[in-house]
Structures are given as C-alpha cells and as structure tokens.
Scaffold this motif. Sequence first.
Motif, PDB file in Angstrom:
ATOM      1  N   ILE A   1      -6.260   3.538  -7.848  1.00 50.83           N
ATOM      2  CA  ILE A   1      -6.583   3.782  -6.443  1.00 50.83           C
ATOM      3  C   ILE A   1      -6.903   5.253  -6.194  1.00 50.83           C
ATOM      4  O   ILE A   1      -6.654   6.118  -7.037  1.00 50.83           O
ATOM      5  CB  ILE A   1      -5.445   3.341  -5.482  1.00 50.83           C
ATOM      6  CG1 ILE A   1      -4.215   4.239  -5.652  1.00 50.83           C
ATOM      7  CG2 ILE A   1      -5.099   1.882  -5.678  1.00 50.83           C
ATOM      8  CD1 ILE A   1      -3.180   4.057  -4.546  1.00 50.83           C
TER       9      ILE A   1
ATOM     10  N   LEU B   1       0.834  -1.206   0.000  1.00 49.41           N
ATOM     11  CA  LEU B   1       0.000   0.000   0.000  1.00 49.41           C
ATOM     12  C   LEU B   1       0.870   1.258   0.000  1.00 49.41           C
ATOM     13  O   LEU B   1       0.572   2.243  -0.678  1.00 49.41           O
ATOM     14  CB  LEU B   1      -0.932   0.009   1.219  1.00 49.41           C
ATOM     15  CG  LEU B   1      -2.095  -0.996   1.203  1.00 49.41           C
ATOM     16  CD1 LEU B   1      -2.824  -0.992   2.540  1.00 49.41           C
ATOM     17  CD2 LEU B   1      -3.083  -0.675   0.068  1.00 49.41           C
ATOM     18  N   ARG B   2       1.978   1.182   0.762  1.00 50.19           N
ATOM     19  CA  ARG B   2       2.877   2.341   0.835  1.00 50.19           C
ATOM     20  C   ARG B   2       3.441   2.651  -0.554  1.00 50.19           C
ATOM     21  O   ARG B   2       3.458   3.792  -0.987  1.00 50.19           O
ATOM     22  CB  ARG B   2       4.003   2.020   1.823  1.00 50.19           C
ATOM     23  CG  ARG B   2       4.606   3.225   2.486  1.00 50.19           C
ATOM     24  CD  ARG B   2       5.349   2.841   3.743  1.00 50.19           C
ATOM     25  NE  ARG B   2       6.148   1.643   3.556  1.00 50.19           N
ATOM     26  CZ  ARG B   2       6.196   0.625   4.404  1.00 50.19           C
ATOM     27  NH1 ARG B   2       5.497   0.656   5.503  1.00 50.19           N
ATOM     28  NH2 ARG B   2       6.949  -0.422   4.157  1.00 50.19           N
TER      29      ARG B   2
ATOM     30  N   ALA C   1      -1.728   1.344  -9.168  1.00 49.67           N
ATOM     31  CA  ALA C   1      -1.774   2.672  -8.539  1.00 49.67           C
ATOM     32  C   ALA C   1      -2.674   3.625  -9.313  1.00 49.67           C
ATOM     33  O   ALA C   1      -3.266   4.545  -8.735  1.00 49.67           O
ATOM     34  CB  ALA C   1      -0.366   3.247  -8.420  1.00 49.67           C
TER      35      ALA C   1
ATOM     36  N   TRP D   1      -9.687   5.103  -0.941  1.00 52.27           N
ATOM     37  CA  TRP D   1      -9.511   3.653  -0.969  1.00 52.27           C
ATOM     38  C   TRP D   1      -8.294   3.244  -0.140  1.00 52.27           C
ATOM     39  O   TRP D   1      -8.346   2.317   0.664  1.00 52.27           O
ATOM     40  CB  TRP D   1      -9.353   3.158  -2.417  1.00 52.27           C
ATOM     41  CG  TRP D   1      -9.245   1.668  -2.491  1.00 52.27           C
ATOM     42  CD1 TRP D   1     -10.284   0.780  -2.523  1.00 52.27           C
ATOM     43  CD2 TRP D   1      -8.039   0.886  -2.515  1.00 52.27           C
ATOM     44  NE1 TRP D   1      -9.794  -0.508  -2.560  1.00 52.27           N
ATOM     45  CE2 TRP D   1      -8.416  -0.472  -2.552  1.00 52.27           C
ATOM     46  CE3 TRP D   1      -6.675   1.209  -2.499  1.00 52.27           C
ATOM     47  CZ2 TRP D   1      -7.495  -1.512  -2.591  1.00 52.27           C
ATOM     48  CZ3 TRP D   1      -5.753   0.164  -2.524  1.00 52.27           C
ATOM     49  CH2 TRP D   1      -6.165  -1.176  -2.580  1.00 52.27           C
ATOM     50  N   THR D   2      -7.205   3.972  -0.308  1.00 45.44           N
ATOM     51  CA  THR D   2      -5.983   3.641   0.429  1.00 45.44           C
ATOM     52  C   THR D   2      -6.198   3.813   1.930  1.00 45.44           C
ATOM     53  O   THR D   2      -5.768   2.978   2.732  1.00 45.44           O
ATOM     54  CB  THR D   2      -4.809   4.532  -0.023  1.00 45.44           C
ATOM     55  OG1 THR D   2      -4.847   4.631  -1.447  1.00 45.44           O
ATOM     56  CG2 THR D   2      -3.487   3.950   0.384  1.00 45.44           C
TER      57      THR D   2
ATOM     58  N   HIS E   1       1.064   6.543  -6.775  1.00 43.09           N
ATOM     59  CA  HIS E   1      -0.138   7.333  -7.049  1.00 43.09           C
ATOM     60  C   HIS E   1       0.173   8.828  -6.948  1.00 43.09           C
ATOM     61  O   HIS E   1      -0.347   9.649  -7.695  1.00 43.09           O
ATOM     62  CB  HIS E   1      -1.231   6.944  -6.040  1.00 43.09           C
ATOM     63  CG  HIS E   1      -2.531   7.645  -6.260  1.00 43.09           C
ATOM     64  ND1 HIS E   1      -3.358   7.360  -7.332  1.00 43.09           N
ATOM     65  CD2 HIS E   1      -3.161   8.622  -5.564  1.00 43.09           C
ATOM     66  CE1 HIS E   1      -4.423   8.140  -7.274  1.00 43.09           C
ATOM     67  NE2 HIS E   1      -4.330   8.912  -6.215  1.00 43.09           N
TER      68      HIS E   1
ATOM     69  N   LEU F   1       0.708   4.040  -2.870  1.00 38.57           N
ATOM     70  CA  LEU F   1       0.409   5.441  -2.584  1.00 38.57           C
ATOM     71  C   LEU F   1       1.515   6.343  -3.121  1.00 38.57           C
ATOM     72  O   LEU F   1       1.256   7.399  -3.703  1.00 38.57           O
ATOM     73  CB  LEU F   1       0.234   5.631  -1.070  1.00 38.57           C
ATOM     74  CG  LEU F   1      -0.386   6.951  -0.641  1.00 38.57           C
ATOM     75  CD1 LEU F   1      -1.765   7.126  -1.263  1.00 38.57           C
ATOM     76  CD2 LEU F   1      -0.522   7.014   0.887  1.00 38.57           C
TER      77      LEU F   1
END
Length: 359
Positions: free
Chosen positions: A321, A291-292, A318, A325-326, A298, A295
């Motif tokens: 997203i 996730l990191r 990415a 969402w994140t 993104h 993000l």
Amino acid sequence: MPPPALYGKRHREIANSLWRIVAEDRLPQTLLFAGPEGVGKATLARHLAAGINCDLGPCEPCGDCSACRRILAADLSLESFKRQLAERRKLPAAKRAEAPLVIATYTDVLIFPPDGPMQIIGIDQAITLRNAARLSPSEGRRRIFIIEHAERANAEAANALLKTLEEPAPNLTIVLTSENPYLLPATIRSRSVPFFLPALTRDEMAAFLERRQDIGEEVREQVATWSQGSPGVALSLDAEEFLRRRDTMLALLGTALSRGEFAQLIGKLDKIARRESEGIEALAVMIASLLRDLLRLHLGVDENLTHRDIRDELERLASGISFEWTARAIEALDELEQMRQRNIQKQIALEAYALALQR
Ligand SMILES: [Zn+2]
C-alpha cells in the motif's frame, strides 16, 4: 436489577462530576456524550436519568425502586428492543411517520433512536420531542430526553431540535449521544456541554469480559482486542460473524491491491450481501479498522493493532500500500456511506467500493 455498572475509570469520574452538578442543581439543559460505538454513552445517560428520578434520589440510582427499574430497562442493545427496532425498519415510511419512534419505559424519560432502513432521526421524531419538551415532569423530578446517535438527525430534524434547545424548558435535560460529534451542526454542538467517554483500557476490558462466560478464555482475549475498548461491542460481538465479515473485507482489500481475482471476490461479496444481519455500516467499520491496521504496519507501528491475530497477513498487504492508496480507500468509505443513505443495494455498493480502490 443492580444499576448498570460503569466499567471505565474515566466513565465513573464523569458520573461523579455529573452527580456533583445535580446536587448543586445546575444540570445543563443539553449534554453531549461523545465516544466510540458501544463505549457506554447511552448507559451513562440512563444511569443519570434513573438517579435523578430515583425514589432515594437524586443520587446514584438504587436500581431497585420502580423509577430506576423502568428507566434502566430501556437498554436498546437488549434483544427484545433490537427485534422491535428491526421489525420497524421493514415498515413503509408513511407507517413509521404515523407513529414516530420514541421509547418510553418511564413517562419522564424519552429515548429517540435513529429509525428506518436509513437509520435517520427524522423530523417527526424532532417534532414529537419538541412537543414533549413543553410538558412538565409527571411522575419524576426531571425529564430526560436521550437522542441516540444525534449526528444522524437529518437537516430538518436538526433544525427543529435546535429550536427546542434555544427555548430551554424548565426541568428538562436533553442528552445527545454521538460517535462523531463533529458531524453535529456547530449550532447544536455549541449549545451542549460535552463529555468525552474514552475506550476502556485493557484491564478494564478484561474485568468487563469476565461476565461473558459463554466464550472461552482465548476467544475472550481476542474479543477484548477486536472490540477496541468498547464493552457494548464486546458484549454483542459474535466471533464467527466477525471472522466471516473480516475475511470478506480482507479479500476485498486484497483484490483491490491486485492480489486476487475480481470474479472470485464478486462471489464472496454476494454471499455476505445476502445476509440480512450484515449492514453496510458494519462492513464499513470493518474496512476502516483493517485500513487502520494496514497503515500502522505500513508505518512500522506495531502497537494497538485491532487484528493482531492476522498480523502476518496484514503485513504482506501493508507492503503493497501507499499513503495515496490508503487515503483513497478512506475517502471511498464516505462514498460507501452516501450509497447506504441512498439505499443502493449492498452488493452493488461494495463492488463500487472495490472498483474505486483499483482506479
Ligand atoms: Zn432507585
């Protein structure tokens, strides 16, 4: 056995200031070593405990005297300890309570790691610690009690621990180690002198990984990136296992972002849930690191990616997203942790996590 080398420059600086404090005989009653998993918090604690009780000390541990050898041997990341702790996890709670978990390879240095399937520091351990705190050193100069992952003390244990900290015993230092010091009760945190051990730099990691000759240079470089500056993580990282875990967690995120079939995902989750070695924690750590990176991509940040080797794939994800969402995906990791604490089956917990992301 030579003393454990402290690889990070900052870690050596911290050790040096600790030696100065020891030389001036003003070592605090409670120290808090904070920093990422596997960065060397427990290693530094053992280093300190050995040096204080070393035959030549108090000084940097010589590594050769009986005190040093015994204290430095209490490295819980060693296979023998890992096996012993894994066996204990299978015991019924009542059996574990009969003999609270404390590791002592030297009379005056006690280590209290989290115990049981939930990996909690329980009241029985806190009481053992409290009783032991009343005794004087029997073979060394100073007693050092190390509480690993102190944030895992449950409310009862934290309360008992606080009482011990409130009545400082002479010749005793308690070292708390924690990845998430902010999860410690403020009352405990405020009684501790904190030291933050940062992740190792790229060069420090490269120097450290020289010792893993079992893996080729190319994989070594990847391991250095994947372990994000944590020598302990790098040392135990199994590339194959890592990739399998990543593949499944990536499929989970991808399915949640509607790029895959949910039915197919269930099969994958089932396979990984059956592996005993795959704890929910390790899976959650993997999800968090993915996730990191997502993000970062993104946001158009290209630096410090943990999973640089699959950058293109992450980039595609990415693009689908959003912040919302994140944020939800990160929040749901807390729910995953709560399910782990309630001992919910791995497979069910992971499916619930994937569904929460589809809401
Ligand atoms: Zn020594």
